[in-house]
Design an enzyme around this catalytic site. Sequence first.
Site, PDB file in Angstrom:
ATOM      1  N   CYS A  10       0.838  -1.191   0.000  1.00 49.37           N
ATOM      2  CA  CYS A  10       0.000   0.000   0.000  1.00 49.37           C
ATOM      3  C   CYS A  10       0.873   1.240   0.000  1.00 49.37           C
ATOM      4  O   CYS A  10       2.081   1.161   0.192  1.00 49.37           O
ATOM      5  CB  CYS A  10      -0.867   0.042   1.255  1.00 49.37           C
ATOM      6  SG  CYS A  10      -2.077  -1.276   1.344  1.00 49.37           S
ATOM      7  N   GLY A  36      -0.593   0.925  -5.057  1.00 45.46           N
ATOM      8  CA  GLY A  36      -1.912   0.351  -4.820  1.00 45.46           C
ATOM      9  C   GLY A  36      -2.947   0.921  -5.747  1.00 45.46           C
ATOM     10  O   GLY A  36      -3.081   2.142  -5.841  1.00 45.46           O
ATOM     11  N   ASN A 110       0.434   0.786   5.884  1.00 45.86           N
ATOM     12  CA  ASN A 110       1.181   0.032   4.883  1.00 45.86           C
ATOM     13  C   ASN A 110       2.004  -0.997   5.632  1.00 45.86           C
ATOM     14  O   ASN A 110       2.761  -0.649   6.529  1.00 45.86           O
ATOM     15  CB  ASN A 110       2.086   0.967   4.072  1.00 45.86           C
ATOM     16  CG  ASN A 110       3.028   0.218   3.125  1.00 45.86           C
ATOM     17  OD1 ASN A 110       4.119   0.680   2.843  1.00 45.86           O
ATOM     18  ND2 ASN A 110       2.615  -0.928   2.631  1.00 45.86           N
ATOM     19  N   GLY A 111       1.842  -2.251   5.246  1.00 48.53           N
ATOM     20  CA  GLY A 111       2.556  -3.330   5.924  1.00 48.53           C
ATOM     21  C   GLY A 111       1.598  -4.450   6.235  1.00 48.53           C
ATOM     22  O   GLY A 111       0.423  -4.397   5.859  1.00 48.53           O
ATOM     23  N   TYR A 250      11.437  -4.245  -6.982  1.00 42.65           N
ATOM     24  CA  TYR A 250      10.231  -4.105  -7.797  1.00 42.65           C
ATOM     25  C   TYR A 250       9.320  -2.954  -7.406  1.00 42.65           C
ATOM     26  O   TYR A 250       8.804  -2.249  -8.269  1.00 42.65           O
ATOM     27  CB  TYR A 250       9.417  -5.407  -7.705  1.00 42.65           C
ATOM     28  CG  TYR A 250       8.039  -5.313  -8.302  1.00 42.65           C
ATOM     29  CD1 TYR A 250       7.861  -5.369  -9.684  1.00 42.65           C
ATOM     30  CD2 TYR A 250       6.916  -5.132  -7.499  1.00 42.65           C
ATOM     31  CE1 TYR A 250       6.595  -5.261 -10.243  1.00 42.65           C
ATOM     32  CE2 TYR A 250       5.652  -5.024  -8.054  1.00 42.65           C
ATOM     33  CZ  TYR A 250       5.490  -5.094  -9.429  1.00 42.65           C
ATOM     34  OH  TYR A 250       4.251  -4.984  -9.971  1.00 42.65           O
TER      35      TYR A 250
HETATM   36  P1  AMP Z   1       4.790 -14.245 -12.404  1.00 44.42           P
HETATM   37  O1  AMP Z   1       4.100 -14.204 -13.701  1.00 44.42           O
HETATM   38  O2  AMP Z   1       3.883 -14.788 -11.315  1.00 44.42           O
HETATM   39  O3  AMP Z   1       6.103 -14.946 -12.428  1.00 44.42           O
HETATM   40  O4  AMP Z   1       5.076 -12.735 -11.978  1.00 44.42           O
HETATM   41  C1  AMP Z   1       6.269 -12.089 -12.333  1.00 44.42           C
HETATM   42  C2  AMP Z   1       5.996 -10.677 -12.724  1.00 44.42           C
HETATM   43  O5  AMP Z   1       5.266 -10.012 -11.713  1.00 44.42           O
HETATM   44  C3  AMP Z   1       7.271  -9.885 -12.939  1.00 44.42           C
HETATM   45  O6  AMP Z   1       7.176  -9.216 -14.173  1.00 44.42           O
HETATM   46  C4  AMP Z   1       7.339  -8.909 -11.799  1.00 44.42           C
HETATM   47  O7  AMP Z   1       7.735  -7.621 -12.246  1.00 44.42           O
HETATM   48  C5  AMP Z   1       5.942  -8.850 -11.271  1.00 44.42           C
HETATM   49  N1  AMP Z   1       5.900  -8.882  -9.803  1.00 44.42           N
HETATM   50  C6  AMP Z   1       6.768  -9.412  -8.949  1.00 44.42           C
HETATM   51  N2  AMP Z   1       6.362  -9.262  -7.678  1.00 44.42           N
HETATM   52  C7  AMP Z   1       5.188  -8.622  -7.731  1.00 44.42           C
HETATM   53  C8  AMP Z   1       4.265  -8.170  -6.748  1.00 44.42           C
HETATM   54  N3  AMP Z   1       4.481  -8.375  -5.466  1.00 44.42           N
HETATM   55  N4  AMP Z   1       3.164  -7.529  -7.173  1.00 44.42           N
HETATM   56  C9  AMP Z   1       2.951  -7.351  -8.473  1.00 44.42           C
HETATM   57  N5  AMP Z   1       3.767  -7.750  -9.447  1.00 44.42           N
HETATM   58  C10 AMP Z   1       4.872  -8.381  -9.092  1.00 44.42           C
END
Ligand code: AMP
Length: 475
Positions: A10, A36, A110-111, A250
């Site tokens: 968040c 978010g 947030n957390g 990220y």
């Molecule tokens: P996946 O398809 O499940 O392997 O998701 C990987 C993709 O999701 C990568 O392109 C990351 O940039 C993105 N990603 C990684 N962690 C998160 C997160 N916590 N929330 C949203 N996107 C994420």
Amino acid sequence: MVFDKFKEECGVFAVFNHPEAGNLTYLGLYALQHRGQESSGIVSSDWTQHHAEVGMGHVNEIFTEARIAALKGRMAIGHNRYSTHGQSLLKNAQPIAIDYARGPLALAHNGNLVNADAIKERLEREGSIFRSTMDSEVIIHLIAKSRGARLQDQVADALRQVEGAFSLVIMGAKELIIARDPYGFRPLAMGRLGKAYVFASETCAFDLIEAGYVRDVKPGEMLVINEDGIFSSFPFAPAPTHHCIFEFIYFARPDSNIFGENVHTIRKRFGRKLAQEKPVQADYVIPVPDSGVVAALGYAEASGIPFEKGIIRNHYVGRTFIEPAQSIRHFGVKIKLNPVREVIKGKSVIVVDDSIVRGTTSRKIVKMMRDAGAREVHMRISSPPTTHSCFYGIDTPTRSELIAATYSVEETARFLGADSLAYLSVEGMLSAVHERRNDYCTACFNGRYPVTTGIVESQLALLDRRPEHPVTAAK
Ligand code: AMP
């Protein structure tokens, strides 16, 4: 699970003592939109009562001129909520705003609290009624039940009972209270705008409103801001600092400074380090936009291989994880990213992304590259394999869904259909943050959880069974 765990990524924002507190909070939330996109809310105070405007969707969809004008007063707090699975409900939108024995109270968090389930069960046994499925609501109940003399005593009392991650902005009728857990998991910065104090999850929110960055709220610090001034205290049991390294990988915006470092700079170092650790010959380095762009720049610089924009992102669709249902999420990847065929055709490409979670995105990207005529596709990931779920506020699926929790790098490469796959090492990642490397939480990469209360055993132990995963169904 009683609460919606793993959903508390968040953004929070707060203003004290500004005639346009509501409007500034709206702009702050706008800058923090990446933290978010499910719901957004602002509560302001005119020193007597609170005014709340909360809705589902993006900040600019929710806040009309009329709604911003209704946010009267010189103090306000705001929140952007991120949700990826489970229900997206207005009742889970923040700030949480209530009236209790001492008047109006609003809170934005947030957390993620790891012992919220246990506290909630106890409170419900004692007769408390919860209106949402958010762990943050536990804090409101604990504040209301505290016998502390002042709001700040009640908040300290409440926060001493919770464990896990919190960067909090709390507002009474006439004062603002800011608190950060002793581990410092999530970022929280303080700024000034003339005589006003402003607080935000990330400093990018200060730029838009032309506020000056003052300092980070310290891990374990509680700040009380009222008409008498600003007062700092450290009312919680001290803990070793554990900033979330995934914020750099990220989550945070590259122009923000968090944990005393610039996100872009660290992210680029991840890419450079990755190129040194996991080199491969190719024609181009291609980022997965937007999350892989900065690391790909670092990779290209360090390797000397040209950087090319071979994948275009449609910016008018949300992030991959926004959709609550898996089927829609896959669809999201497809409508979001498109190849530049003229760049890719006949070429050997290094595709750089920040992380692999389930493997779904990378798999589609590799297929997209092949369909566009790539000769070779080498995936390079600017973080180590994600083997463990996060319990402190980064959205992650359960361990059995994390591809790296069960499958080797070679197996994952086969699943993706890539010619090669390589990740940044934990060592390499920590070398990018230099001398403060012990101050980071790396639990999602090695299972070293700084707080284990409330985390189910099966999430901590090594997976002894290989769950159904379509590795064999690759390509
Ligand atoms: P996946 O398809 O499940 O392997 O998701 C990987 C993709 O999701 C990568 O392109 C990351 O940039 C993105 N990603 C990684 N962690 C998160 C997160 N916590 N929330 C949203 N996107 C994420």
